[in-house]
Structures are given as C-alpha cells and as structure tokens.
Scaffold this motif. Structure first.
Motif, mmCIF file in Angstrom:
data_model
loop_
_atom_site.group_PDB
_atom_site.id
_atom_site.type_symbol
_atom_site.label_atom_id
_atom_site.label_comp_id
_atom_site.label_asym_id
_atom_site.label_seq_id
_atom_site.Cartn_x
_atom_site.Cartn_y
_atom_site.Cartn_z
ATOM 1 N N GLY A 117 -44.587 14.303 51.154
ATOM 2 C CA GLY A 117 -45.757 13.760 51.825
ATOM 3 C C GLY A 117 -45.712 13.990 53.322
ATOM 4 O O GLY A 117 -44.961 14.826 53.841
ATOM 5 N N ALA A 118 -46.513 13.189 54.044
ATOM 6 C CA ALA A 118 -46.657 13.380 55.495
ATOM 7 C C ALA A 118 -45.336 13.227 56.227
ATOM 8 O O ALA A 118 -45.031 13.977 57.159
ATOM 9 N N GLY A 119 -44.521 12.238 55.838
ATOM 10 C CA GLY A 119 -43.251 12.019 56.516
ATOM 11 C C GLY A 119 -42.307 13.192 56.337
ATOM 12 O O GLY A 119 -41.668 13.640 57.303
ATOM 13 N N PHE A 120 -42.200 13.705 55.134
ATOM 14 C CA PHE A 120 -41.339 14.861 54.877
ATOM 15 C C PHE A 120 -41.800 16.054 55.700
ATOM 16 O O PHE A 120 -40.984 16.739 56.332
ATOM 17 N N LEU A 121 -43.096 16.339 55.688
ATOM 18 C CA LEU A 121 -43.619 17.499 56.404
ATOM 19 C C LEU A 121 -43.420 17.376 57.908
ATOM 20 O O LEU A 121 -43.119 18.372 58.584
ATOM 21 N N LEU A 122 -43.561 16.167 58.462
ATOM 22 C CA LEU A 122 -43.349 15.947 59.896
ATOM 23 C C LEU A 122 -41.920 16.328 60.290
ATOM 24 O O LEU A 122 -41.704 17.075 61.257
ATOM 25 N N LEU A 123 -40.958 15.793 59.538
ATOM 26 C CA LEU A 123 -39.557 16.028 59.882
ATOM 27 C C LEU A 123 -39.148 17.474 59.609
ATOM 28 O O LEU A 123 -38.402 18.076 60.396
ATOM 29 N N THR A 131 -41.908 3.132 56.661
ATOM 30 C CA THR A 131 -42.583 4.195 55.919
ATOM 31 C C THR A 131 -41.905 5.532 56.187
ATOM 32 O O THR A 131 -41.128 5.677 57.129
ATOM 33 N N ASP A 132 -42.250 6.519 55.376
ATOM 34 C CA ASP A 132 -41.705 7.864 55.582
ATOM 35 C C ASP A 132 -42.065 8.393 56.965
ATOM 36 O O ASP A 132 -41.231 9.001 57.654
ATOM 37 N N GLU A 133 -43.310 8.191 57.368
ATOM 38 C CA GLU A 133 -43.764 8.704 58.663
ATOM 39 C C GLU A 133 -43.008 8.052 59.811
ATOM 40 O O GLU A 133 -42.592 8.727 60.766
ATOM 41 N N GLU A 134 -42.802 6.739 59.717
ATOM 42 C CA GLU A 134 -42.073 6.037 60.775
ATOM 43 C C GLU A 134 -40.625 6.514 60.854
ATOM 44 O O GLU A 134 -40.078 6.706 61.953
ATOM 45 N N ALA A 135 -39.996 6.684 59.704
ATOM 46 C CA ALA A 135 -38.609 7.165 59.684
ATOM 47 C C ALA A 135 -38.514 8.574 60.257
ATOM 48 O O ALA A 135 -37.580 8.896 61.009
ATOM 49 N N ALA A 136 -39.493 9.428 59.926
ATOM 50 C CA ALA A 136 -39.500 10.796 60.445
ATOM 51 C C ALA A 136 -39.659 10.802 61.957
ATOM 52 O O ALA A 136 -38.955 11.545 62.664
ATOM 53 N N LEU A 137 -40.546 9.980 62.476
ATOM 54 C CA LEU A 137 -40.787 9.938 63.926
ATOM 55 C C LEU A 137 -39.553 9.432 64.675
ATOM 56 O O LEU A 137 -39.269 9.897 65.790
ATOM 57 N N GLN A 138 -38.823 8.513 64.075
ATOM 58 C CA GLN A 138 -37.597 8.033 64.728
ATOM 59 C C GLN A 138 -36.564 9.154 64.837
ATOM 60 O O GLN A 138 -35.886 9.286 65.861
ATOM 61 N N ALA A 139 -36.439 9.961 63.779
ATOM 62 C CA ALA A 139 -35.494 11.082 63.829
ATOM 63 C C ALA A 139 -35.954 12.129 64.834
ATOM 64 O O ALA A 139 -35.136 12.684 65.590
ATOM 65 N N ILE A 140 -37.249 12.407 64.877
ATOM 66 C CA ILE A 140 -37.787 13.421 65.793
ATOM 67 C C ILE A 140 -37.600 12.994 67.248
ATOM 68 O O ILE A 140 -37.322 13.840 68.119
ATOM 69 N N SER A 141 -37.695 11.695 67.514
ATOM 70 C CA SER A 141 -37.576 11.201 68.895
ATOM 71 C C SER A 141 -36.188 11.429 69.483
ATOM 72 O O SER A 141 -36.015 11.408 70.714
ATOM 73 N N THR A 142 -35.172 11.668 68.619
ATOM 74 C CA THR A 142 -33.810 11.875 69.126
ATOM 75 C C THR A 142 -33.550 13.330 69.516
ATOM 76 O O THR A 142 -32.462 13.637 70.027
ATOM 77 N N LEU A 143 -34.527 14.204 69.272
ATOM 78 C CA LEU A 143 -34.312 15.624 69.555
ATOM 79 C C LEU A 143 -34.615 16.011 70.997
ATOM 80 O O LEU A 143 -34.311 17.142 71.406
ATOM 81 N N ASP A 144 -35.182 15.126 71.770
ATOM 82 C CA ASP A 144 -35.505 15.438 73.169
ATOM 83 C C ASP A 144 -35.426 14.165 74.004
ATOM 84 O O ASP A 144 -36.317 13.312 73.938
ATOM 85 N N PRO A 145 -34.340 13.997 74.762
ATOM 86 C CA PRO A 145 -33.211 14.935 74.907
ATOM 87 C C PRO A 145 -32.135 14.666 73.856
ATOM 88 O O PRO A 145 -32.102 13.599 73.251
ATOM 89 N N LEU A 146 -31.251 15.643 73.656
ATOM 90 C CA LEU A 146 -30.139 15.475 72.734
ATOM 91 C C LEU A 146 -29.030 14.649 73.387
ATOM 92 O O LEU A 146 -28.795 14.734 74.592
ATOM 93 N N SER A 147 -28.339 13.867 72.566
ATOM 94 C CA SER A 147 -27.193 13.110 73.060
ATOM 95 C C SER A 147 -25.992 14.044 73.183
ATOM 96 O O SER A 147 -26.032 15.211 72.759
ATOM 97 N N VAL A 148 -24.913 13.540 73.729
ATOM 98 C CA VAL A 148 -23.690 14.336 73.866
ATOM 99 C C VAL A 148 -23.188 14.767 72.483
ATOM 100 O O VAL A 148 -22.797 15.922 72.285
#
Length: 318
Positions: free
Chosen positions: A141-147, A4-21
């Motif tokens: 929708g919710a996924g777009f707004l989350l990301l 779903t959009d929300e699941e995809a958004a949460l996966q992207a958000i989870s990579t922001l802390d911590p950042l990779s090299v």
C-alpha cells in the motif's frame, strides 16, 4: 492507537537527511561491500547494515533472515512468529529468501529482494503487527511505496512491488495436469495446470467451482519430475513395483517389442520352462511349483511371485 504504515514510513524517511554517525558508517560499509566484484552476497551482514541505515535499528534481533530451498513461487516472504507463551501475540519475523529462484540471478536481484522483505518486516514491527495489506491483499500500500521509493532514490536500488522471474518460477512447476474437457482448447491455459508440488487440482482451488460449471472436464496428470536415486530407495516395494510397471508400459507403447521376433519369444519361453523343470521336483506340492511359473516381463526369467518385486529392483533398476 497503533501507527499506520504511512506514519511508520515517514518516520524512517525522516532519518535519511541528515544521516547519523552510525548511518554514515553503515552506508560506507555497504558501499564498500557492493563496490567489489564478488558475486557472493552475505545477506546477514547486509541486513544488519540496512537495519541501521534505513530501518531505525528496529529489525534486529526481532527479524531472522534465512535462505529457503522450498520457496519456488515467490522470491521472498515474511512469516510472523507467534509468542510461545501467548498464541494470539506475534513477537518476531522470519524473513526468507528463495534459494532456487535467486541462486542464478544477479547480485542486485538478491539485494532488492532483501530490501523489499525488510520493508515489510519494518512495517509489521512498527505498526504493532497491523501492517496494512491494501486492496490487493499483498501489503504494498501507500506506506510500502513511500518507503520503497525513498530507499530507491537514496541508494540507487530497484525495489519493486512484484518480481519478474517468470521463467525461473515456471521451471519448478514440474507437476502438470491436463483437463480433457472443453477448456483444453481455450486460451490462455488450454486446460493445463502446472505446480511445483504434487497437489492435484481439487475443490481447494478457488477456481474449481467455476471450472466444474463451465467445463466439467477431468484433470489427468501428464508429467512429473524424475525422482532422485535417494527418493527411489525410500519408496516402499509396492510403489517401486508400480513405477517399474509404468516403465514397462512406456517401453511397450514405444514399439520396443518390434525388435523381438516370435522365435525369440518362443526360445525365451522354452529356456524358461527348462529352467523351471530343472529346479522343480515331482515331490514338490503343486502350489509350490506354481509359484515358480511367473516370468519376469523384462528378461523372461522364472521368478516366484513373492520375489518378483525384488528381482525387478535388483536386476532391472530404474
């Protein structure tokens, strides 16, 4: 089961802390680029860096980024590209930014628009092209707004749902029609339809049926943009003559004939007859002589019917 959009958004958000090299390197490059005073924006370079920083490196090479000179109602758009071997399957996204609307805007507007469309691209790719359109059909929708909120908070951006460049959009709506019915006196549109393309109001408009029931008026075109010299040269002879006729009608309607006296007209007619007489012999057939009896409506010069359009185009260009 597609994500779903929300699941995809949460996966992207989870990579922001911590950042990779790689994300740290991309962020440092972005900060250096945006820290300069150069108003120019290399959207391809930035898109590649944002792809690493915010979108899990999933956008390239599946997303093509380009400027569009045809977008005048929206600042950006995502076009889904079908698989050439399977028309029912999408394989790529064509991300377009509006060159007419963004070329005079601050650099930040270009960047926020780029990120806005990148979010849509990411959601299309990660949800197997089932990016939810939401209740309003826009995909915000919710996924777009989350990301979008996560990116805004992380980088200090201002990715919004809708743009506010109303003046810029309106400046390209140069084809204008006016209704002669009751809606002509009703707010907020007062019977006026403005468009960026030459498409008259018709049954194809969702509001057409209601307009016919409530108003019933007829739309007449009242304004349109001037053609460039190149566009005029591409017109057929008939269309050129029609434009010249409109020019003459406007000239007469503005009272330009007031400065021309009856004596002037009589003298012009007399001179024209003398010219015709000197160029026509008694041996010529009557039909041939009659062809030379047309007067140019601008200079009163005698011109054959077949040569009138060419004469007006050459001697009295727009």
């Amino acid at each position: 089961m597609p994500m779903t959009d929300e699941e995809a958004a949460l996966q992207a958000i989870s990579t922001l802390d911590p950042l990779s090299v790689d994300q740290h390197a991309a962020k440092a490059n972005i900060d250096s680029t945006l820290g300069s005073d150069d108003p120019y924006v290399d959207i391809h370079k930035l898109f590649g860096l944002y792809n690493v920083l915010y979108f899990r490196s999933l956008l390239l090479p599946r997303v093509e980024v380009t400027w569009s000179s045809r977008l005048t109602l929206c600042v950006g758009i995502c076009e889904l590209v079908r698989d050439p071997n399977n028309g029912n399957k999408y394989t790529r996204v064509r991300l377009k930014l509006s060159e007419p609307l963004l070329k005079y805007r601050p650099r930040s507007d270009v960047i926020n628009t780029l990120l806005h469309e990148a979010i849509h691209s990411y959601l299309f790719i990660t949800t197997s092209w089932r990016h939810a359109r939401g209740d309003d059909g826009t995909g915000h929708g919710a996924g777009f707004l989350l990301l979008a909120d996560a990116i805004n908070n992380h980088g200090g951006y201002e990715v919004n749902v809708f743009h506010t460049f109303h003046d810029e959009v309106d400046s390209y709506r140069t084809h204008i029609w006016q209704c002669d019915g009751p809606c002509k006196s009703q707010a907020p549109f007062f019977g006026i339809v403005k468009r960026s393309m030459n498409r008259p109001p018709s049954k194809g408009d969702p509001w057409w049926r209601r307009h016919e029931q409530d108003c019933g008026g007829v739309f007449t075109k009242v304004a349109e943009p001037e053609l460039s010299k190149e566009q005029v040269e591409r017109l057929s002879g008939l269309k050129k003559a029609g434009r010249q006729k409109n020019k003459l009608d406007e000239w007469v309607s503005r009272g330009k004939l007031d400065s021309v006296t009856t004596g002037d007209l009589a003298q012009s007619s007399s001179d024209s007859r003398k010219r015709r007489k000197s160029t026509t012999t008694a041996a010529e057939p009557a039909t041939k002589r009659s062809r030379a009896c047309l007067l140019c409506p601008i200079c009163a010069q005698g011109v054959t019917e077949e040569g009138m359009n060419e004469h007006i185009d050459l001697e009295h260009p727009l």
